[in-house]
Enzyme design. Structure first.
Site, PDB file in Angstrom:
ATOM      1  N   HIS A 183      22.336  87.378  23.304  1.00  0.00           N
ATOM      2  CA  HIS A 183      21.290  86.512  22.759  1.00  0.00           C
ATOM      3  C   HIS A 183      20.331  86.208  23.917  1.00  0.00           C
ATOM      4  CE1 HIS A 183      20.247  82.677  20.241  1.00  0.00           C
ATOM      5  NE2 HIS A 183      19.239  83.032  21.020  1.00  0.00           N
ATOM      6  N   LYS A 215      25.042  77.000  21.581  1.00  0.00           N
ATOM      7  CA  LYS A 215      25.063  77.416  22.981  1.00  0.00           C
ATOM      8  C   LYS A 215      25.808  76.391  23.840  1.00  0.00           C
ATOM      9  CE  LYS A 215      20.566  79.303  21.907  1.00  0.00           C
ATOM     10  NZ  LYS A 215      19.120  79.021  21.907  1.00  0.00           N
ATOM     11  N   GLU A 248      13.267  84.378  20.029  1.00  0.00           N
ATOM     12  CA  GLU A 248      14.662  84.750  20.245  1.00  0.00           C
ATOM     13  C   GLU A 248      14.942  86.167  19.762  1.00  0.00           C
ATOM     14  OE1 GLU A 248      17.531  81.834  19.282  1.00  0.00           O
ATOM     15  OE2 GLU A 248      16.326  80.192  20.083  1.00  0.00           O
ATOM     16  N   GLU A 302      14.337  85.080  15.561  1.00  0.00           N
ATOM     17  CA  GLU A 302      13.608  83.929  15.045  1.00  0.00           C
ATOM     18  C   GLU A 302      12.729  83.367  16.161  1.00  0.00           C
ATOM     19  OE1 GLU A 302      16.145  80.671  14.018  1.00  0.00           O
ATOM     20  OE2 GLU A 302      17.083  80.578  15.977  1.00  0.00           O
ATOM     21  N   ARG A 349       9.224  74.805  19.064  1.00  0.00           N
ATOM     22  CA  ARG A 349       9.441  73.498  19.689  1.00  0.00           C
ATOM     23  C   ARG A 349       9.990  73.740  21.091  1.00  0.00           C
ATOM     24  NH1 ARG A 349      14.955  73.341  19.639  1.00  0.00           N
ATOM     25  NH2 ARG A 349      16.006  74.412  17.929  1.00  0.00           N
ATOM     26  N   VAL A 407      16.638  72.683  23.957  1.00  0.00           N
ATOM     27  CA  VAL A 407      17.618  72.004  24.812  1.00  0.00           C
ATOM     28  C   VAL A 407      17.688  72.656  26.186  1.00  0.00           C
ATOM     29  CG1 VAL A 407      20.083  71.526  25.115  1.00  0.00           C
ATOM     30  CG2 VAL A 407      19.017  71.166  22.878  1.00  0.00           C
TER      31      VAL A 407
END
Length: 247
Positions: free
Chosen positions: A3, A32, A70, A83, A87, A90
């Site tokens: 990923h 994650k 991603e 996707e 925003r 984290v």
């Protein structure tokens, strides 16, 4: 697959920049646990392709502000769009550590109509950064949530160490929300040094009164496959946690 995600920033003057990629393959139930930048699997050639894809995608929808594109990357290093998170994320601090800039600041400036500074168009990644999401969960009990009162709380500090948290000694972790209570981020010249710095920082963490994922993350960081960069999104499915160690 791995990923891999690309941090982008776009203003309303037609500029979009890619500010490095993040390796987010260490995840449990698609959440994650450890993120790092840059990815040890991404070559310079692949990085350019990832960046171009992310930038072109953002431009095609006239995107504005900070966002993350991603991808899933297979064993042949072919990547597939998954996707876009429209925003801040984290794990944005690992990008901030390797580019030396405050993403929140520049996100606000983009929305205020100020162009992306010229230096961001030629930014180079500095060293390596790793983030551990510290969650109030018991890894020795199927990650059962661990709400309750924190009776003692101490986090590490010093050069190359950053802590983002809202908790303190006496804070009561509620059972109603996400279990993350802190983010511990380290920066070092190389991935190996960053791993060692993170292990040292985790060993200095004191969080009493509740269970946390810290001992679990310590064992991941010491795993030979992790240290060699041999990771993917199924890594934790095959990882054997020894609850008798590091507690």
């Amino acid at each position: 697959p791995r990923h891999i995600e690309v941090q982008i920033l776009a203003d309303n003057h037609g500029n979009v920049v890619a500010l490095g990629e993040r390796e987010c393959s260490i995840q449990r139930r698609h959440q994650k646990l450890i993120e790092e930048s840059p990815s040890s699997a991404v070559t310079n050639e692949m990085r350019k392709l990832l960046f171009d894809a992310a930038i072109n995608g953002a431009k095609s929808v006239n995107y504005l502000g900070a966002g993350t594109v991603e991808f899933l990357v297979d064993s042949n290093n072919d990547f597939y769009f998954m996707e876009m998170n429209t925003r801040i994320q984290v794990e944005h601090p690992v990008t901030e550590m390797v580019i030396g800039a405050d993403l929140i600041k520049y996100q606000i400036l983009c929305h205020a109509g100020i162009p992306i500074p010229k230096w961001m168009h030629r930014v180079k990644l500095r060293g390596h950064a790793i983030e551990c999401r510290i969650n109030a969960e018991d890894p020795s009990n199927k990650f059962r949530p661990s709400p309750g009162k924190i009776t003692s709380f101490h986090m590490p500090g010093g050069m190359g160490i950053r802590v983002d948290t809202h908790v303190y000694s006496g804070y009561v972790v509620p059972p109603y929300y996400d279990s993350m209570i802190a983010k511990l981020i380290v920066h070092a010249p190389s991935r190996k040094e960053a791993i060692n710095r993170m292990l040292g920082a985790l060993s200095e963490c004191v969080i009493e009164g509740i269970k946390t994922t810290i001992p679990y993350q310590q064992q991941i960081l010491m795993d030979q496959n992790f240290q060699s960069g041999n990771i993917n999104t199924a890594f934790l499915d095959n990882f054997k946690y020894n609850s008798g160690e590091l507690n």
